[in-house]
Every structure is written in structure tokens, then in C-alpha cells.
Design a protein around this motif. Sequence first.
Motif, short mmCIF file in Angstrom:
data_model
loop_
_atom_site.label_atom_id
_atom_site.label_comp_id
_atom_site.label_asym_id
_atom_site.label_seq_id
_atom_site.Cartn_x
_atom_site.Cartn_y
_atom_site.Cartn_z
N GLY A 84 0.82 -1.20 0.00
CA GLY A 84 0.00 0.00 0.00
C GLY A 84 0.86 1.26 0.00
N GLY A 85 0.20 2.39 -0.19
CA GLY A 85 0.92 3.64 -0.18
C GLY A 85 0.10 4.76 -0.77
N LEU A 86 0.80 5.86 -1.04
CA LEU A 86 0.17 7.04 -1.63
C LEU A 86 0.48 7.10 -3.11
CD1 LEU A 86 -1.27 9.81 -1.31
CD2 LEU A 86 0.99 10.77 -0.76
N VAL A 87 -0.53 7.27 -3.93
CA VAL A 87 -0.34 7.30 -5.37
C VAL A 87 -1.29 8.33 -5.97
CG1 VAL A 87 -2.01 5.44 -5.77
CG2 VAL A 87 -0.20 5.85 -7.45
N GLN A 88 -0.89 8.93 -7.05
CA GLN A 88 -1.76 9.90 -7.73
C GLN A 88 -2.82 9.17 -8.54
OE1 GLN A 88 0.82 12.59 -9.96
NE2 GLN A 88 0.48 14.14 -8.38
N ALA A 89 -3.93 9.84 -8.73
CA ALA A 89 -4.99 9.29 -9.56
C ALA A 89 -4.44 8.94 -10.94
CB ALA A 89 -6.13 10.29 -9.69
N GLY A 90 -4.85 7.78 -11.42
CA GLY A 90 -4.34 7.29 -12.69
C GLY A 90 -3.13 6.39 -12.55
N GLY A 91 -2.57 6.35 -11.35
CA GLY A 91 -1.38 5.54 -11.11
C GLY A 91 -1.71 4.09 -10.80
N SER A 92 -0.67 3.34 -10.44
CA SER A 92 -0.81 1.90 -10.20
C SER A 92 -0.12 1.51 -8.90
CB SER A 92 -0.18 1.11 -11.35
OG SER A 92 -0.77 1.44 -12.59
N LEU A 93 -0.61 0.44 -8.32
CA LEU A 93 0.02 -0.18 -7.16
C LEU A 93 -0.19 -1.68 -7.26
CD1 LEU A 93 -1.01 1.97 -4.03
CD2 LEU A 93 1.30 1.68 -4.93
N ARG A 94 0.72 -2.43 -6.61
CA ARG A 94 0.53 -3.86 -6.49
C ARG A 94 0.56 -4.24 -5.01
NH1 ARG A 94 4.09 -9.05 -8.56
NH2 ARG A 94 5.45 -8.40 -6.85
N LEU A 95 -0.52 -4.83 -4.56
CA LEU A 95 -0.60 -5.33 -3.20
C LEU A 95 -0.24 -6.81 -3.18
CD1 LEU A 95 -3.95 -3.71 -1.98
CD2 LEU A 95 -1.66 -2.73 -2.03
N SER A 96 0.39 -7.21 -2.09
CA SER A 96 0.73 -8.62 -1.89
C SER A 96 0.17 -9.08 -0.56
CB SER A 96 2.25 -8.80 -1.88
OG SER A 96 2.83 -8.39 -3.09
N CYS A 97 -0.18 -10.34 -0.50
CA CYS A 97 -0.67 -10.96 0.74
C CYS A 97 0.02 -12.31 0.87
CB CYS A 97 -2.18 -11.12 0.70
SG CYS A 97 -2.87 -12.09 2.07
N VAL A 98 0.87 -12.42 1.88
CA VAL A 98 1.58 -13.66 2.12
C VAL A 98 0.84 -14.44 3.20
CG1 VAL A 98 3.76 -14.71 2.80
CG2 VAL A 98 3.77 -12.59 1.48
N SER A 99 0.61 -15.71 2.92
CA SER A 99 -0.12 -16.57 3.85
C SER A 99 0.81 -17.56 4.54
CB SER A 99 -1.20 -17.35 3.10
OG SER A 99 -1.79 -18.33 3.92
N SER A 100 0.51 -17.83 5.81
CA SER A 100 1.27 -18.84 6.55
C SER A 100 0.53 -20.18 6.56
CB SER A 100 1.51 -18.38 7.99
OG SER A 100 0.29 -18.34 8.71
N SER A 101 -0.62 -20.25 5.90
CA SER A 101 -1.46 -21.44 5.98
C SER A 101 -0.82 -22.62 5.26
CB SER A 101 -2.82 -21.16 5.36
OG SER A 101 -3.58 -22.36 5.29
N PRO A 102 -0.77 -23.78 5.92
CA PRO A 102 -0.27 -24.98 5.25
C PRO A 102 -1.22 -25.46 4.16
CG PRO A 102 -1.11 -25.52 7.43
CD PRO A 102 -1.12 -24.03 7.33
N SER A 103 -2.45 -24.96 4.19
CA SER A 103 -3.43 -25.36 3.18
C SER A 103 -3.69 -24.25 2.18
CB SER A 103 -4.75 -25.77 3.84
OG SER A 103 -5.32 -24.66 4.51
N PHE A 104 -2.71 -23.36 2.01
CA PHE A 104 -2.91 -22.22 1.11
C PHE A 104 -3.39 -22.67 -0.26
CE2 PHE A 104 -2.37 -18.14 -0.75
CZ PHE A 104 -1.83 -18.34 -2.02
#
Length: 122
Positions: free
Chosen positions: A9-29
Motif C-alpha cells: 500500500g501507499g500514496l499514489v496519484q490518480a491514474g497511477g498503479s500499485l501492487r498489493l501482496s498478501c503472504v499466507s502462513s497457511s499450510p493449506s494455502f
Amino acid sequence: QVRLVESGGGLVQAGGSLRLSCVSSSPSFRFDAMGWFRQAPGKERELVAAINWNSELIHYSDSVKARFTVSRDGEKKTTYLEMANLKIEDTAVYYCGAGSWDLTVAGQPDDWGQGTQVTVSS
């Protein structure tokens, strides 16, 4: 206890792009459906995108369709949300969730991350 950790996450101007990541600790991911949700100030948390265990089922809310892309990497136990052409109204805390497909799409995953703030400025 499954742990989900969002980042990107972060601050971005309108029209811009971001990539979010979610790392899981689940053994059944590899069997979990994963969802991205967001909550803007004064609003209820809403589903943004969901992806099932083998990426064959993908759901997007109408507000982000054609702008956001959800994907997952089984080896890295990571789920991504690529956000393009961001709008001011995309400003929110973004959460990832894990669980069954039906419950995740219904907004009731079994596990939640702590959230990451996305702020889109004009």
C-alpha cells in the motif's frame, strides 16, 4: 492460527498503479480461496476481488472490473492485487482474506490480514 500479511500500500496519484501482496502462513494455502477487500472511512468493508484455489474462478466487484487484477503464486503462498488507473474513490484500507470460495465471496473468509492503506490523491 493462519497469518496473512499484506504489503504494497501507499500514496499514489490518480491514474497511477500499485501492487498489493498478501503472504499466507497457511499450510493449506493451495486449497484456500483468497479475497481482497477494502474499507473506506465511514463505509462498510466490501469485496474487491476473489480467486479460488486453482485460479479458475475469479470475481471482481463492478467498481474495479477492468482496472484490478487478482492472481496467486502457490509456491510463494502469495496473492496479488494489481491495481491500475487508480481513482480517488479507491482510497481505503485493503485487507486480504482466506477461506472457502462461497464464504470468501460472501465477505466472510475464515482469516483476515491486518490491512494496508491505499491513498489515491488528485
